[in-house]
Motif scaffolding. Structure first.
Motif, PDB file in Angstrom:
ATOM      1  N   TRP A  92     -48.220   3.192  13.946  1.00 12.60           N
ATOM      2  CA  TRP A  92     -48.327   2.437  15.197  1.00 12.60           C
ATOM      3  C   TRP A  92     -49.770   2.028  15.411  1.00 12.60           C
ATOM      4  CZ3 TRP A  92     -43.911   0.999  17.264  1.00 12.60           C
ATOM      5  CH2 TRP A  92     -42.772   1.809  17.101  1.00 12.60           C
ATOM      6  N   VAL A  93     -49.928   0.924  16.074  1.00 16.11           N
ATOM      7  CA  VAL A  93     -51.291   0.598  16.504  1.00 16.11           C
ATOM      8  C   VAL A  93     -51.516   1.285  17.838  1.00 16.11           C
ATOM      9  CG1 VAL A  93     -51.264  -1.602  15.286  1.00 16.11           C
ATOM     10  CG2 VAL A  93     -50.542  -1.505  17.684  1.00 16.11           C
ATOM     11  N   GLU A  94     -52.759   1.514  18.107  1.00 14.41           N
ATOM     12  CA  GLU A  94     -53.155   2.192  19.338  1.00 14.41           C
ATOM     13  C   GLU A  94     -52.364   1.695  20.552  1.00 14.41           C
ATOM     14  OE1 GLU A  94     -55.096   4.616  19.843  1.00 14.41           O
ATOM     15  OE2 GLU A  94     -55.264   4.549  22.036  1.00 14.41           O
ATOM     16  N   ARG A 117     -41.788  -4.261  16.433  1.00 11.51           N
ATOM     17  CA  ARG A 117     -42.021  -3.169  15.501  1.00 11.51           C
ATOM     18  C   ARG A 117     -40.955  -2.081  15.668  1.00 11.51           C
ATOM     19  NH1 ARG A 117     -47.470  -4.445  15.393  1.00 11.51           N
ATOM     20  NH2 ARG A 117     -47.894  -3.643  17.474  1.00 11.51           N
ATOM     21  N   ALA A 118     -40.704  -1.710  16.922  1.00 14.08           N
ATOM     22  CA  ALA A 118     -39.742  -0.627  17.157  1.00 14.08           C
ATOM     23  C   ALA A 118     -38.349  -1.033  16.677  1.00 14.08           C
ATOM     24  CB  ALA A 118     -39.713  -0.270  18.652  1.00 14.08           C
ATOM     25  N   MET A 139     -33.992  -0.451  13.096  1.00 10.29           N
ATOM     26  CA  MET A 139     -33.008  -1.100  12.237  1.00 10.29           C
ATOM     27  C   MET A 139     -33.165  -0.658  10.785  1.00 10.29           C
ATOM     28  SD  MET A 139     -31.076  -2.937  14.138  1.00 10.29           S
ATOM     29  CE  MET A 139     -31.126  -3.271  15.901  1.00 10.29           C
ATOM     30  N   GLY A 140     -33.964   0.332  10.576  1.00 13.15           N
ATOM     31  CA  GLY A 140     -34.107   0.861   9.232  1.00 13.15           C
ATOM     32  C   GLY A 140     -34.911  -0.047   8.326  1.00 13.15           C
ATOM     33  N   GLY A 141     -35.786  -0.807   8.918  1.00 12.83           N
ATOM     34  CA  GLY A 141     -36.684  -1.633   8.123  1.00 12.83           C
ATOM     35  C   GLY A 141     -36.236  -3.072   7.994  1.00 12.83           C
ATOM     36  N   ALA A 142     -35.095  -3.388   8.550  1.00 10.93           N
ATOM     37  CA  ALA A 142     -34.619  -4.770   8.412  1.00 10.93           C
ATOM     38  C   ALA A 142     -35.111  -5.637   9.561  1.00 10.93           C
ATOM     39  CB  ALA A 142     -33.102  -4.805   8.366  1.00 10.93           C
TER      40      ALA A 142
END
Lengths: 211, 211, 211, 211
Positions: free
Chosen positions: A153-155, B202-203, B208-211
């Motif tokens: 993660w970024v800050e 990002r989350a 999604m397991g990288g998708a």
DNA sequence: GATGAATGAGGATTCATTCAT
DNA sequence: AATGAATGAATCCTCATTCAT
């Protein structure tokens, strides 16, 4: 040992009157919020005269606070012990498990907390200063100590990760209606409880970058 | 183009009275919920006599619904177009971006929705049947089509993942007080808005397991 | 020639607005009394804005009085001519016939008068002093002049006989609901009108001791 | 034994509060009708706070119905016993006497009934179906059994005769104002009561064709 | 003349709270 | 403790009326 949602059922007639009032109030406040519930209604639920409430609590406000206080005490204890021991993934999982456990024991409290957060109420203020901020600091420190988190993660994300944890924990209670209506599952079943715990561990692990 | 929280400020005196009432009501209802706000207070906020409200809305309830309706319309449009196009990670990210964008435009609505969810209100009922369930079905189908998701979650987790997405989206608004008090950041700043969007992508990617 | 209850139907759209207001008000006031009807409702019935009423009548009260005034004028004329000519059974029958005729033309007015009597309103006061008392005096003189009446009633009965005449005349309108519910006949039909007139003559004849 | 119009005076301070409310409401409703009286006014008359009324009656409407119910009960009892015994002129006179007696005991109720009839209210509906229609049927049967009646009226007159009886009975109360203003006598005096009873018997006898 | 919006007073009812019993 | 009744303020809403447009 009482199952999950113990206080969600109308309480035994032989419990102390104050307890029965607290139980009824907890349910109603959780359902409709402080402003949406009248003292008369609480009294009616307990089978009591409106005025009798005031033999046990000096005001509606204080009754509300008593409900919260009673419901928060177990969390306070959990958090108190946790704040000093948040040393690694295992401690984190143990904490999570204890928290989820307690939340499922008192799902109304989970809803009440979410209401407090939405209302930005006074209770939240006290809660924040005394318990949440310390825990947050400890939690961040713990996360900072984990390389995978720092790397993944970024800050700027960290607050959201923490908030995300809060929602992962509390969300299922406040969003019970959503679960029922949209997903079509009974949200407070034992089944869901187990699933909640499992999911939390997996999701946390994933959010923590695999740690 | 109005910035985030456009309606959070008291509105121009030259806007239509109905609009000014809606604006004031939106803010107050978001802050304290339907039961916690009196018609008199709304009127006062607009600089209007209490009864004048009823020249524009036939009841407090209908005013409340008008607030929601106005606030929900943009989402309806977003969801309508999305329901058919949820084809892959890019479409998903685009949808997320549009949703977050809209949420930041009307943060009060985000809070109102969370209140509705907590209250399990009638609005939620209609909302669920008309938009949320369809979107959920489409979303699940989209997720099922992604191998990484299928592999990274067990069947039982999926509802929580979806709920999690809801909380990732709406949480920051309902939990604004928490952010301010515990994390010590101003929750509705432009800064946070950017961070919210970034984090969400990002989350999601990670969930999604990288998708 | 308009049939009985002419004003009981919603009025032609091309009648003067003031007339249409009077018509609507007459019906509503007759049905529910002055306090039971709102200006808004009258306006709505006419298809008019609430405030527009005040372009035609300075107040609700004055509208009410205009309704009464319009309705009472024909009676005033009948009574005026009658007061001087009440000379015998034939004149009496002629007067009765004209009164009943007029009552059936404006049954709402008949109800309104009964309401006024029940309320002991100001209108009744003026009415009494200007027309009813003179008519009563004339009527009593006429009755005193008829030997059969003198012989068949004691002095003490006379007021009741007069009141009885009032009720024979007005009763069927005020008691229309009773007729419908208890007797099971449609009270304002042409059939009933004829029966009313016939009965009145017979009953009067009988009350007058055969004269 | 309370004289006529017993409830027309403000009631003793030591009567039960509910009774005092009923008394005040009865007087006011009789004077000005349901819509013309405010709860505040009733409360004021009893020396009570506006809201206190609701400790005794759940709504204005239910208070109104309680007034009627209390007032109608004696009539119900009279009519109940009468419905089966209406066998001849003597029974008829006895019934009349008991009715007049009761009416003079509670003249406000007499007015209230007339208002209900004018309003065609719900109470009238229930009243009609349960008490008035049966009594009417019994009364007609009784009249049909009397040769003098059959001979002296045509079939078509009978409903009017019956209505006439109603007005002979109730009229003097609803028309009290008329009596006072036009005839110049105090309508609710003991003197008038006696006269009313005497007149009723004579008039009935006459209307019945001498039977 | 018509309209929509404004107003202040008052409508019924509910509120939290008090208190004598 | 419990109750029923009292209270004054506040609830939502309707009222008759006014007025600029």
């Amino acid at each position: 040992m009482p199952g999950p949602g113990a206080r969600a059922q109308p309480t035994d007639a032989d419990a102390s009157t104050a307890t029965r009032i607290l139980d009824a109030a907890e349910i109603l406040f959780a359902q409709r919020g402080f402003a949406g519930v009248s003292v008369r209604e609480i009294a009616g639920q307990v089978g009591l005269n409106q005025g009798s409430i005031y033999n046990h609590f000096p005001s509606k406000q204080s009754l509300y606070e008593a409900v919260l206080q009673r419901g928060l005490t177990p969390f306070r204890e959990i958090l108190e012990s946790a704040a000093t021991e948040l040393t690694g993934p295992d401690a984190r999982d143990a904490l999570l498990e204890r928290l989820v456990d307690q939340l499922w024991r008192t799902p109304n409290i989970a809803k009440l907390i979410q209401r407090e957060v939405l209302d930005d109420g006074e209770v939240l203020e006290r809660l924040s200063e005394q318990w949440l901020r310390p825990i947050y600091t400890a939690g961040r420190a713990a996360m900072d100590a984990v390389p995978q988190v720092r790397e993944s993660w970024v800050e700027r994300d960290i607050p959201f990760v923490v908030l995300g944890m809060y929602h992962f924990l509390f969300g299922p209670f406040g969003s019970a209606a959503l679960t029922r209506r949209v997903i079509g599952e009974e949200p407070l079943s034992e089944d869901m409880r187990q699933a909640h715990i499992d999911f939390l561990k997996r999701a946390t692990h994933r959010l923590m970058g695999g740690a």
